[in-house]
Design a protein around this motif. Sequence first.
Motif, PDB file in Angstrom:
ATOM      1  N   GLY A   1      37.406  36.552  41.067  1.00 25.95           N
ATOM      2  CA  GLY A   1      36.690  37.418  40.164  1.00 25.95           C
ATOM      3  C   GLY A   1      36.547  36.517  38.051  1.00 25.95           C
ATOM      4  O   GLY A   1      37.249  35.331  38.046  1.00 25.95           O
ATOM      5  N   VAL A   2      35.098  37.074  37.794  1.00 23.52           N
ATOM      6  CA  VAL A   2      35.010  36.300  36.149  1.00 23.52           C
ATOM      7  C   VAL A   2      34.773  37.376  35.662  1.00 23.52           C
ATOM      8  O   VAL A   2      33.802  38.248  35.839  1.00 23.52           O
ATOM      9  CB  VAL A   2      33.452  35.540  36.630  1.00 23.52           C
ATOM     10  N   ALA A   3      35.757  37.753  34.444  1.00 25.08           N
ATOM     11  CA  ALA A   3      35.343  38.708  33.163  1.00 25.08           C
ATOM     12  C   ALA A   3      34.390  38.067  32.098  1.00 25.08           C
ATOM     13  O   ALA A   3      33.698  36.966  32.453  1.00 25.08           O
ATOM     14  CB  ALA A   3      37.074  39.001  33.408  1.00 25.08           C
ATOM     15  N   GLU A   4      34.104  38.258  30.661  1.00 24.22           N
ATOM     16  CA  GLU A   4      32.908  38.008  30.307  1.00 24.22           C
ATOM     17  C   GLU A   4      33.675  36.558  29.086  1.00 24.22           C
ATOM     18  O   GLU A   4      34.681  36.417  29.455  1.00 24.22           O
ATOM     19  CB  GLU A   4      33.259  39.291  28.919  1.00 24.22           C
ATOM     20  N   VAL A   5      32.528  35.844  29.044  1.00 22.00           N
ATOM     21  CA  VAL A   5      32.680  34.452  28.217  1.00 22.00           C
ATOM     22  C   VAL A   5      32.956  35.303  27.161  1.00 22.00           C
ATOM     23  O   VAL A   5      31.999  36.299  25.872  1.00 22.00           O
ATOM     24  CB  VAL A   5      31.500  34.474  28.269  1.00 22.00           C
ATOM     25  N   SER A   6      33.875  34.435  25.878  1.00 21.46           N
ATOM     26  CA  SER A   6      34.253  35.014  24.958  1.00 21.46           C
ATOM     27  C   SER A   6      34.157  33.811  24.182  1.00 21.46           C
ATOM     28  O   SER A   6      35.348  33.181  24.732  1.00 21.46           O
ATOM     29  CB  SER A   6      34.918  36.357  24.712  1.00 21.46           C
ATOM     30  N   ASP A   7      33.826  33.878  22.493  1.00 18.81           N
ATOM     31  CA  ASP A   7      33.964  32.270  21.806  1.00 18.81           C
ATOM     32  C   ASP A   7      34.114  31.450  22.621  1.00 18.81           C
ATOM     33  O   ASP A   7      35.192  30.491  22.524  1.00 18.81           O
ATOM     34  CB  ASP A   7      36.112  33.220  21.592  1.00 18.81           C
ATOM     35  N   GLY A   8      33.158  31.520  23.388  1.00 19.78           N
ATOM     36  CA  GLY A   8      33.092  29.870  24.386  1.00 19.78           C
ATOM     37  C   GLY A   8      33.754  29.631  25.635  1.00 19.78           C
ATOM     38  O   GLY A   8      33.568  28.650  26.436  1.00 19.78           O
ATOM     39  N   MET A   9      34.987  30.805  26.318  1.00 20.61           N
ATOM     40  CA  MET A   9      35.373  31.491  27.326  1.00 20.61           C
ATOM     41  C   MET A   9      35.238  32.078  28.031  1.00 20.61           C
ATOM     42  O   MET A   9      35.234  33.270  27.941  1.00 20.61           O
ATOM     43  CB  MET A   9      37.044  30.888  26.310  1.00 20.61           C
ATOM     44  N   PHE A  10      35.004  31.359  29.536  1.00 24.03           N
ATOM     45  CA  PHE A  10      34.921  32.562  30.884  1.00 24.03           C
ATOM     46  C   PHE A  10      36.558  33.049  31.200  1.00 24.03           C
ATOM     47  O   PHE A  10      37.815  31.760  31.095  1.00 24.03           O
ATOM     48  CB  PHE A  10      34.409  32.217  32.120  1.00 24.03           C
ATOM     49  N   ARG A  11      36.792  33.894  31.301  1.00 28.38           N
ATOM     50  CA  ARG A  11      38.232  34.436  31.838  1.00 28.38           C
ATOM     51  C   ARG A  11      38.272  34.675  32.635  1.00 28.38           C
ATOM     52  O   ARG A  11      36.883  35.077  33.602  1.00 28.38           O
ATOM     53  CB  ARG A  11      38.759  36.123  31.103  1.00 28.38           C
ATOM     54  N   VAL A  12      38.764  33.886  34.259  1.00 26.84           N
ATOM     55  CA  VAL A  12      38.933  33.982  35.480  1.00 26.84           C
ATOM     56  C   VAL A  12      39.770  34.430  36.118  1.00 26.84           C
ATOM     57  O   VAL A  12      41.429  34.110  36.151  1.00 26.84           O
ATOM     58  CB  VAL A  12      38.621  32.610  36.363  1.00 26.84           C
ATOM     59  N   PHE A  13      39.893  35.037  37.243  1.00 27.52           N
ATOM     60  CA  PHE A  13      40.632  36.131  38.275  1.00 27.52           C
ATOM     61  C   PHE A  13      40.581  35.104  39.799  1.00 27.52           C
ATOM     62  O   PHE A  13      39.308  34.871  40.150  1.00 27.52           O
ATOM     63  CB  PHE A  13      40.532  37.455  38.299  1.00 27.52           C
ATOM     64  N   ASP A  14      42.240  34.502  39.862  1.00 31.40           N
ATOM     65  CA  ASP A  14      42.054  34.129  41.449  1.00 31.40           C
ATOM     66  C   ASP A  14      43.832  34.435  41.317  1.00 31.40           C
ATOM     67  O   ASP A  14      44.478  33.657  41.155  1.00 31.40           O
ATOM     68  CB  ASP A  14      41.704  32.918  41.354  1.00 31.40           C
ATOM     69  N   LYS A  15      43.797  34.557  43.030  1.00 31.65           N
ATOM     70  CA  LYS A  15      45.200  35.013  43.692  1.00 31.65           C
ATOM     71  C   LYS A  15      45.630  35.695  42.954  1.00 31.65           C
ATOM     72  O   LYS A  15      47.058  35.904  42.779  1.00 31.65           O
ATOM     73  CB  LYS A  15      45.134  34.425  44.153  1.00 31.65           C
ATOM     74  N   GLN A  16      45.115  36.991  42.047  1.00 28.33           N
ATOM     75  CA  GLN A  16      46.257  37.869  41.368  1.00 28.33           C
ATOM     76  C   GLN A  16      46.550  37.014  39.396  1.00 28.33           C
ATOM     77  O   GLN A  16      47.440  37.780  39.527  1.00 28.33           O
ATOM     78  CB  GLN A  16      46.701  38.967  42.214  1.00 28.33           C
ATOM     79  N   GLN A  17      45.796  36.075  39.475  1.00 29.83           N
ATOM     80  CA  GLN A  17      46.431  35.324  38.611  1.00 29.83           C
ATOM     81  C   GLN A  17      44.733  35.355  37.239  1.00 29.83           C
ATOM     82  O   GLN A  17      43.914  34.892  38.060  1.00 29.83           O
ATOM     83  CB  GLN A  17      47.261  34.114  38.552  1.00 29.83           C
ATOM     84  N   TRP A  18      45.029  34.827  35.817  1.00 34.97           N
ATOM     85  CA  TRP A  18      43.804  35.010  34.892  1.00 34.97           C
ATOM     86  C   TRP A  18      44.264  33.563  34.518  1.00 34.97           C
ATOM     87  O   TRP A  18      45.405  32.896  34.297  1.00 34.97           O
ATOM     88  CB  TRP A  18      44.436  35.992  33.871  1.00 34.97           C
ATOM     89  N   GLY A  19      43.170  32.609  34.146  1.00 38.96           N
ATOM     90  CA  GLY A  19      42.714  31.323  33.884  1.00 38.96           C
ATOM     91  C   GLY A  19      41.955  31.741  32.780  1.00 38.96           C
ATOM     92  O   GLY A  19      40.643  32.585  32.506  1.00 38.96           O
ATOM     93  N   PHE A  20      41.225  30.406  32.432  1.00 42.86           N
ATOM     94  CA  PHE A  20      40.126  30.051  31.372  1.00 42.86           C
ATOM     95  C   PHE A  20      39.346  28.702  31.888  1.00 42.86           C
ATOM     96  O   PHE A  20      40.012  27.890  32.417  1.00 42.86           O
ATOM     97  CB  PHE A  20      40.586  30.159  29.761  1.00 42.86           C
ATOM     98  N   THR A  21      37.910  29.047  31.737  1.00 42.38           N
ATOM     99  CA  THR A  21      36.588  28.036  32.197  1.00 42.38           C
ATOM    100  C   THR A  21      36.812  27.946  30.525  1.00 42.38           C
ATOM    101  O   THR A  21      36.039  29.098  30.226  1.00 42.38           O
ATOM    102  CB  THR A  21      36.034  27.986  32.954  1.00 42.38           C
ATOM    103  N   ASN A  22      35.784  26.702  30.501  1.00 36.02           N
ATOM    104  CA  ASN A  22      34.674  26.387  29.265  1.00 36.02           C
ATOM    105  C   ASN A  22      33.464  27.044  29.672  1.00 36.02           C
ATOM    106  O   ASN A  22      33.551  27.456  31.033  1.00 36.02           O
ATOM    107  CB  ASN A  22      34.792  25.418  28.206  1.00 36.02           C
TER     108      ASN A  22
END
Length: 161
Positions: A14-35
């Motif tokens: 999953g991919v959440a909103e982009v905010s402040d130049g960063m995407f929140r990403v979801f994988d295997k029930q954990q959250w991380g970030f991409t630029n």
Amino acid sequence: MSEIRNKLNKKYDGVAEVSDGMFRVFDKQQWGFTNDKGEEIVKPQYSDSRAFHEGFAGVMKDGKWAFIDKSGKVICDFIYDKVRDFSGGLAEVSKWTDGKALWGYIDTTGKEVIECKYDSTSPFGNSDITVVGINNGLIRIDRKGNEANLSGFYGMFGTDL
């Protein structure tokens, strides 16, 4: 931006909103970030997260919250039960104490600059003063936590307080 989102949707669950130049990403029930170019900056490792604001995002690990910067560096310990986004250089943070949530503020270095002792808080934004709740009443505080009574204050809530 939609091309990058499509690329991320193929890589992550999953991919959440982009905010402040960063995407929140979801994988295997954990959250991380991409630029905003789709490059992974923080691998999915947090059980919950908030969007980036003013260069910082709240992240949860083992049931407690902390904040990270855009490089993924944790700026404070995982000791908070709730957090709100940075606004005007301060973030509202809460610790569960004696059966209730008490709120305070941290700065961008992760230092708790206003002790967690209030029943409720509001963001400072661009103001030097905000309103907080304590002992069933409202008071205003400055960015250093200095308090002043709101008796006779009119305007913010449309009534005398």
